[in-house]
Design an enzyme around this catalytic site. Structure first.
Site, PDB file in Angstrom:
ATOM      1  N   TYR A 296       0.855  -1.202   0.000  1.00  0.00           N
ATOM      2  CA  TYR A 296       0.000   0.000   0.000  1.00  0.00           C
ATOM      3  C   TYR A 296       0.877   1.234   0.000  1.00  0.00           C
ATOM      4  O   TYR A 296       1.879   1.293   0.712  1.00  0.00           O
ATOM      5  CB  TYR A 296      -0.877   0.029   1.250  1.00  0.00           C
ATOM      6  CG  TYR A 296      -2.342  -0.192   0.924  1.00  0.00           C
ATOM      7  CD1 TYR A 296      -3.026   0.725   0.133  1.00  0.00           C
ATOM      8  CD2 TYR A 296      -3.016  -1.321   1.376  1.00  0.00           C
ATOM      9  CE1 TYR A 296      -4.361   0.518  -0.189  1.00  0.00           C
ATOM     10  CE2 TYR A 296      -4.350  -1.532   1.055  1.00  0.00           C
ATOM     11  CZ  TYR A 296      -5.017  -0.608   0.268  1.00  0.00           C
ATOM     12  OH  TYR A 296      -6.321  -0.801  -0.057  1.00  0.00           O
TER      13      TYR A 296
ATOM     14  N   GLU B 130      -0.540   4.879  -0.258  1.00  0.00           N
ATOM     15  CA  GLU B 130      -1.380   6.076  -0.453  1.00  0.00           C
ATOM     16  C   GLU B 130      -0.529   7.331  -0.331  1.00  0.00           C
ATOM     17  O   GLU B 130       0.319   7.439   0.561  1.00  0.00           O
ATOM     18  CB  GLU B 130      -2.504   6.098   0.578  1.00  0.00           C
ATOM     19  CG  GLU B 130      -3.566   5.074   0.246  1.00  0.00           C
ATOM     20  CD  GLU B 130      -4.744   5.102   1.199  1.00  0.00           C
ATOM     21  OE1 GLU B 130      -4.735   5.899   2.136  1.00  0.00           O
ATOM     22  OE2 GLU B 130      -5.673   4.313   0.973  1.00  0.00           O
TER      23      GLU B 130
ATOM     24  N   ASP C 169      -8.028  13.664 -24.542  1.00  0.00           N
ATOM     25  CA  ASP C 169      -8.098  12.252 -24.142  1.00  0.00           C
ATOM     26  C   ASP C 169      -7.447  11.455 -25.271  1.00  0.00           C
ATOM     27  O   ASP C 169      -8.060  11.217 -26.314  1.00  0.00           O
ATOM     28  CB  ASP C 169      -9.558  11.838 -23.935  1.00  0.00           C
ATOM     29  CG  ASP C 169      -9.675  10.416 -23.411  1.00  0.00           C
ATOM     30  OD1 ASP C 169      -8.723   9.634 -23.604  1.00  0.00           O
ATOM     31  OD2 ASP C 169     -10.715  10.086 -22.812  1.00  0.00           O
TER      32      ASP C 169
ATOM     33  N   THR D 288      -5.223   6.144 -21.213  1.00  0.00           N
ATOM     34  CA  THR D 288      -5.004   4.815 -20.663  1.00  0.00           C
ATOM     35  C   THR D 288      -3.611   4.388 -21.135  1.00  0.00           C
ATOM     36  O   THR D 288      -3.008   5.024 -21.997  1.00  0.00           O
ATOM     37  CB  THR D 288      -6.050   3.804 -21.164  1.00  0.00           C
ATOM     38  OG1 THR D 288      -6.137   3.907 -22.578  1.00  0.00           O
ATOM     39  CG2 THR D 288      -7.408   4.050 -20.543  1.00  0.00           C
TER      40      THR D 288
ATOM     41  N   LYS E 136      -3.684   0.617 -24.650  1.00  0.00           N
ATOM     42  CA  LYS E 136      -4.187   0.506 -26.033  1.00  0.00           C
ATOM     43  C   LYS E 136      -2.964   0.547 -26.969  1.00  0.00           C
ATOM     44  O   LYS E 136      -2.135  -0.352 -26.885  1.00  0.00           O
ATOM     45  CB  LYS E 136      -5.217   1.598 -26.292  1.00  0.00           C
ATOM     46  CG  LYS E 136      -6.447   1.460 -25.351  1.00  0.00           C
ATOM     47  CD  LYS E 136      -7.534   2.457 -25.654  1.00  0.00           C
ATOM     48  CE  LYS E 136      -8.786   2.219 -24.829  1.00  0.00           C
ATOM     49  NZ  LYS E 136      -8.807   2.981 -23.548  1.00  0.00           N
TER      50      LYS E 136
ATOM     51  N   ARG F  35      -2.991  -2.568 -18.043  1.00  0.00           N
ATOM     52  CA  ARG F  35      -4.251  -1.831 -17.912  1.00  0.00           C
ATOM     53  C   ARG F  35      -4.094  -0.786 -16.819  1.00  0.00           C
ATOM     54  O   ARG F  35      -3.957  -1.126 -15.643  1.00  0.00           O
ATOM     55  CB  ARG F  35      -5.389  -2.792 -17.562  1.00  0.00           C
ATOM     56  CG  ARG F  35      -5.583  -3.868 -18.598  1.00  0.00           C
ATOM     57  CD  ARG F  35      -6.908  -4.526 -18.435  1.00  0.00           C
ATOM     58  NE  ARG F  35      -7.931  -3.652 -18.923  1.00  0.00           N
ATOM     59  CZ  ARG F  35      -8.360  -3.646 -20.189  1.00  0.00           C
ATOM     60  NH1 ARG F  35      -7.854  -4.468 -21.066  1.00  0.00           N
ATOM     61  NH2 ARG F  35      -9.300  -2.830 -20.570  1.00  0.00           N
TER      62      ARG F  35
HETATM   63  N1  DSN Z   1     -13.090   0.479 -23.696  1.00  0.00           N
HETATM   64  C1  DSN Z   1     -12.635   1.637 -24.384  1.00  0.00           C
HETATM   65  C2  DSN Z   1     -12.591   1.400 -25.850  1.00  0.00           C
HETATM   66  O1  DSN Z   1     -12.779   0.275 -26.254  1.00  0.00           O
HETATM   67  O2  DSN Z   1     -12.376   2.314 -26.597  1.00  0.00           O
HETATM   68  C3  DSN Z   1     -13.548   2.723 -24.055  1.00  0.00           C
HETATM   69  O3  DSN Z   1     -13.806   2.775 -22.700  1.00  0.00           O
END
Ligand code: DSN
Length: 424
Positions: free
Chosen positions: A59, A61, A205, A231, A234, A240
């Site tokens: 942990y 924090e 984003d 994120t 991708k 993730r």
């Molecule tokens: N899951 C993401 C995507 O597939 O683009 C969106 O939240």
């Protein structure tokens, strides 16, 4: 199962054969299919190993040098390294690597810079935006007064006259650009000009295109957007997770919003894996991969057009293709299900101005990051388009045996392209 994979999961198999078997089956599934979900990828063995470390036990924090639990001598170094690598790779003043995923990252942006009831603006979900850009069913749409821009019907591209007009009328505190189903380059400079005029904070984003930005295959939002959300799993090809990046001026508010505003302890095993992914993303090989993603997407788009597919905006500039199946006389959902059976995994998706419902829309969303990671090139894309076309025709005609035959061909094809962490 490969020897490497078997040795990595030996203790799991001993302790819980059921879960080990299911993980192995998922490995085979990921190996045997052509994976075209635009938000997915295959992470490296190194990223996977970092994710599976004992850092999950800790942990922490707070932030480096200011934690609420003792024993942070090592965790502080890991988090600082990850943040430094993000700053260096993207050329930003500040990076926070703690957000658990994209939606919490975006929520933190709201918490940092807006109050419930304030007006915020984003691309509408059916036009390619994201739930957290203020869509009605999301907390962001329920708690804020949200207004949405879209794309032009004739071009499938963002209508900047509409964006400017809406921004002048509504005076939003935040303007989100980027999204989840945008096949064209995001014009960050044009959004920034509008945001400046109405005194809004521009939030880019870049979840889908972060790997392209890092690898130089898409323009960077840095210098245009004060806040950047992404994120890490991708096109960036990490675990993730998510990151928030910003100018120095916006840093403190963002950090406070992530912790203690929204989250508890960061997931340190994920932080380490993000650091590994960022290290990989700084290599020349990664730039080659990013460029190849776009080459593959353009080649696949061209082959699909040749086969009579209608593509939103007529093509792609990035990793993503959005196909409207209306002219193929089949809905997106039955087509996606048939393609999955035929060994091609993607998702059904709304298209701009879709007359059908979101759970049974007209389109398919297709991405080339995962197949590029596997080593497939532009010369492989026409075959993929041909399989897609054949599977959709078979689905329309109710020929399930034809779908199974395609799945067999695709299994043989995929055997040439090993995946990290699984396979011979
Ligand atoms: N899951 C993401 C995507 O597939 O683009 C969106 O939240």
């Amino acid at each position: 199962m490969s020897d490497t994979y078997a040795s990595l999961t030996r203790r799991l198999a001993e302790a819980d054969g059921e879960i080990a078997r299911l993980v192995d089956e998922e490995g085979r599934r990921q190996h045997d299919k052509i994976r075209l979900i635009a938000s997915e990828n295959y992470v490296s063995q190194a990223v996977m190993e970092a994710t599976g470390t004992l850092l999950t036990n800790k942990y922490s924090e707070g932030y480096a040098g200011k934690r609420y639990y003792e024993g942070q001598q090592i965790i502080d170094q890991i988090e600082e390294l990850a943040a430094a690598r993000a700053r260096e790779l993207f050329g930003v003043d500040h990076a926070n690597v703690q957000p658990y995923s994209g939606s919490p990252a975006n929520l933190a942006v709201y918490l940092a810079f807006a109050s419930p009831g304030d007006t915020v603006m984003g691309m509408s979900l059916p036009m390619g935006g994201h739930l957290t850009h203020g869509w009605s069913v999301s907390a962001t749409g329920k708690w804020f007064n949200t207004v949405h821009y879209g794309v032009r019907k004739d071009t499938g591209r963002v209508d900047f006259d509409e964006v400017a007009e809406l921004a002048r009328k509504e005076r939003p505190k935040l303007i989100f650009c980027g999204g989840t189903a945008i096949p064209r380059t995001v014009d960050f400079a044009a959004f920034a000009e509008i945001a400046r005029e109405v005194d809004a904070i521009l939030v880019a984003d870049i979840a889908h295109i972060a790997g392209l930005v890092a690898g130089g295959a898409h323009p960077s939002p840095v210098g245009h957007a004060e806040v950047i959300s992404t994120t890490t799993h991708k096109t960036l090809r990490g675990p993730r997770g998510a990151m928030l990046m910003s100018t120095a001026e916006r840093a403190k508010a963002l950090d406070k919003a992530v912790f203690p505003g929204l989250q508890g302890g960061p997931h340190n095993h994920t932080t380490a894996a993000i650091a590994v992914a960022l290290h990989e993303a700084a290599t020349p090989d990664f730039s080659t991969y990013a460029a190849q993603i776009v080459t593959n997407a353009k080649s696949l788009a061209a082959a699909m057009i040749e086969r009579g597919f209608d593509l939103v905006s007529g093509g792609t500039d990035n990793h993503l293709i959005l196909a409207d199946l209306t002219s193929k006389d089949i809905g997106g959902k039955p087509a996606a299900k048939a393609l999955d059976r035929a060994g091609i995994e993607l998702n059904f998706n709304t298209v701009p101005f879709d007359p059908r419902k979101p759970f049974d829309p007209s389109g398919l969303r297709i991405g080339t990051a995962a197949v590029t990671t596997r080593g497939m090139t532009e010369t492989d894309m026409p075959a993929i388009a041909a399989w897609m076309d054949a599977a959709i025709t078979a689905a329309r005609e109710g020929r399930e045996d034809a779908l199974d035959a395609i799945a067999g061909e695709i299994r043989d094809f995929c055997a040439k392209y090993p995946i990290p962490g699984w396979g011979a």
